[in-house]
Scaffold this motif. Structure first.
Motif, short mmCIF file in Angstrom:
data_model
loop_
_atom_site.label_atom_id
_atom_site.label_comp_id
_atom_site.label_asym_id
_atom_site.label_seq_id
_atom_site.Cartn_x
_atom_site.Cartn_y
_atom_site.Cartn_z
N ILE A 267 2.71 -4.72 2.83
CA ILE A 267 1.73 -5.16 3.84
C ILE A 267 1.58 -6.69 3.81
O ILE A 267 1.53 -7.34 4.84
N PRO B 158 -4.46 -11.24 14.24
CA PRO B 158 -4.73 -9.99 14.96
C PRO B 158 -4.98 -8.83 14.01
O PRO B 158 -4.67 -8.92 12.81
N GLY C 41 -2.79 -7.69 7.94
CA GLY C 41 -2.82 -7.68 6.48
C GLY C 41 -3.91 -8.55 5.87
O GLY C 41 -3.94 -8.77 4.65
N LYS C 42 -4.84 -9.01 6.67
CA LYS C 42 -5.90 -9.90 6.17
C LYS C 42 -6.78 -9.20 5.14
O LYS C 42 -7.05 -9.75 4.06
N SER C 43 -7.24 -7.99 5.48
CA SER C 43 -8.10 -7.26 4.54
C SER C 43 -7.34 -6.91 3.27
O SER C 43 -7.91 -6.94 2.17
N ILE D 160 0.90 -1.16 0.00
CA ILE D 160 0.00 0.00 0.00
C ILE D 160 0.93 1.20 0.00
O ILE D 160 1.75 1.34 0.90
N GLN E 261 -14.86 -5.45 4.75
CA GLN E 261 -14.97 -5.31 6.20
C GLN E 261 -15.82 -4.07 6.53
O GLN E 261 -16.68 -4.12 7.40
N LYS F 290 4.62 0.91 1.28
CA LYS F 290 4.83 -0.02 2.39
C LYS F 290 4.36 -1.44 2.05
O LYS F 290 3.25 -1.62 1.56
N GLY G 250 -4.50 -5.59 11.93
CA GLY G 250 -3.34 -5.00 11.29
C GLY G 250 -2.38 -6.00 10.69
O GLY G 250 -1.29 -5.64 10.23
N1 LIG Z 1 -5.17 2.73 2.92
C1 LIG Z 1 -4.12 2.47 3.71
N2 LIG Z 1 -3.06 3.30 3.76
C2 LIG Z 1 -1.99 3.03 4.54
N3 LIG Z 1 -1.87 1.93 5.30
C3 LIG Z 1 -2.88 1.07 5.31
C4 LIG Z 1 -4.08 1.27 4.51
N4 LIG Z 1 -4.90 0.24 4.71
C5 LIG Z 1 -4.28 -0.58 5.58
N5 LIG Z 1 -3.07 -0.08 5.94
C6 LIG Z 1 -2.13 -0.71 6.88
O1 LIG Z 1 -1.88 -2.02 6.47
C7 LIG Z 1 -1.77 -2.89 7.59
C8 LIG Z 1 -2.69 -4.07 7.41
O2 LIG Z 1 -4.03 -3.64 7.40
P1 LIG Z 1 -5.23 -4.64 7.12
O3 LIG Z 1 -4.97 -5.39 5.87
O4 LIG Z 1 -6.48 -3.83 7.18
O5 LIG Z 1 -5.12 -5.63 8.36
P2 LIG Z 1 -6.22 -6.58 9.03
O6 LIG Z 1 -7.35 -6.71 8.08
O7 LIG Z 1 -5.50 -7.86 9.28
O8 LIG Z 1 -6.62 -5.92 10.32
C9 LIG Z 1 -2.06 -2.04 8.81
O9 LIG Z 1 -0.82 -1.70 9.40
C10 LIG Z 1 -2.74 -0.83 8.25
O10 LIG Z 1 -2.48 0.32 9.02
#
Ligand SMILES: Nc1ncnc2c1ncn2[C@@H]1O[C@H](COP(=O)(O)OP(=O)(O)O)[C@@H](O)[C@H]1O
Ligand SMILES: [Mg+2]
Length: 245
Positions: free
Chosen positions: A17, A36, A40-42, A12, A86, A15, A38
């Motif tokens: 992820i 947990p 990276g599941k979503s 993303i 989500q 970074k 954050g």
């Molecule tokens: N649009 C975004 N911009 C920057 N960082 C993001 C964005 N979406 C998610 N992240 C970061 O990516 C990481 C994984 O997020 P996410 O995939 O939503 O995790 P989960 O679904 O497991 O809770 C987190 O550290 C989150 O802050």
């Protein structure tokens, strides 16, 4: 449909992820991804769907052997991939039923009988105990958390994808609604041989669903895999054991 993810890396912005995930979901199989917040599941789910904000920097996503990792999201939807977000977005001015009809037509690539379609929507509205007239409103506009989730199960029922990814289908739902959502998703998946990936960080919904495979995701990687017994183990021991200190 058979999905095979091979050493997938997703960024993303700049970074990373998702840091090298491999996952195989055969036709009609039921997989769960737990982990947990954050981890990276979503992001993984959105990468499978082809979210335009994400950048796949390595690896492959094969659908029935074809690499779809560069394919736009609407084409993936047409192939039969469905993602329940989500946090579903609200879209003013786009009627829920219209939206669903358009999606159905796009996936079917032909006209859809309106009477049959409306009958389908109607019976599923009742089955899912969707009230408050949300079906007549704009997409997700003013829907409560639980209503959004039920509305997405309604989409699943009408669109009948080949692979459904449900991202925290239990969030915002009360206990009765969790049961309704879980049972209907189960029934749909079995009836239509739908592959299913359910993402959750709580095991509650899994007391109504019986996944065949469980994957634990921490810090962008799958750190453990198992069968159903993994759920009880996680419930007891938590994710802590997998988190690097
Ligand atoms: N649009 C975004 N911009 C920057 N960082 C993001 C964005 N979406 C998610 N992240 C970061 O990516 C990481 C994984 O997020 P996410 O995939 O939503 O995790 P989960 O679904 O497991 O809770 C987190 O550290 C989150 O802050
Ligand atoms: Mg998430």
């Amino acid at each position: 449909m058979d999905i095979e993810i091979k050493d997938l890396h997703v960024n993303i912005e700049e970074k990373e992820i998702v840091k090298g995930v491999s996952l195989k979901v055969g036709k009609g199989e039921f997989h769960v991804i737990m982990g947990p917040n954050g981890s990276g599941k979503s992001t993984l789910a959105k990468a499978i769907m082809g979210h335009p904000k994400l950048k796949v920097t390595g690896g492959e996503i094969l659908a029935d052997g074809t690499d779809i990792s560069e394919m736009p999201a609407n084409e993936r939807a047409r192939m039969g991939i469905f993602l329940q977000f989500q946090n579903p977005i609200e879209i003013e001015g786009v009627g829920f039923v219209n939206f669903l009809h358009t999606a159905k037509r796009s996936i079917a690539q032909s006209d859809v009988d309106v009477n049959q379609f409306m009958g389908d929507v109607d019976s599923w509205t009742k089955k899912l105990k969707i009230t408050n007239g949300i079906v007549g409103r704009s997409l997700n506009q003013g829907f409560s958390g639980g209503e959004k989730k039920k509305a997405e199960v309604l989409q699943l029922a009408v669109l009948k994808p080949k692979l459904a990814i449900l991202d925290e289908p239990d969030s915002g739902l009360d206990i009765d609604a969790i049961k309704i959502v879980a049972e209907n998703v189960n029934e749909l998946a079995q009836k239509h041989e739908m592959g299913l990936i359910v993402i959750t960080h709580y095991s509650r919904i899994l007391s109504y669903m019986k996944p065949q495979f469980v994957h634990v995701m921490v810090d962008g990687k799958i750190v453990a895999e198992g069968r159903e017994e993994m759920i009880a183990k996680l419930e007891k021991e938590g994710y802590e054991q997998f988190v690097k200190k």
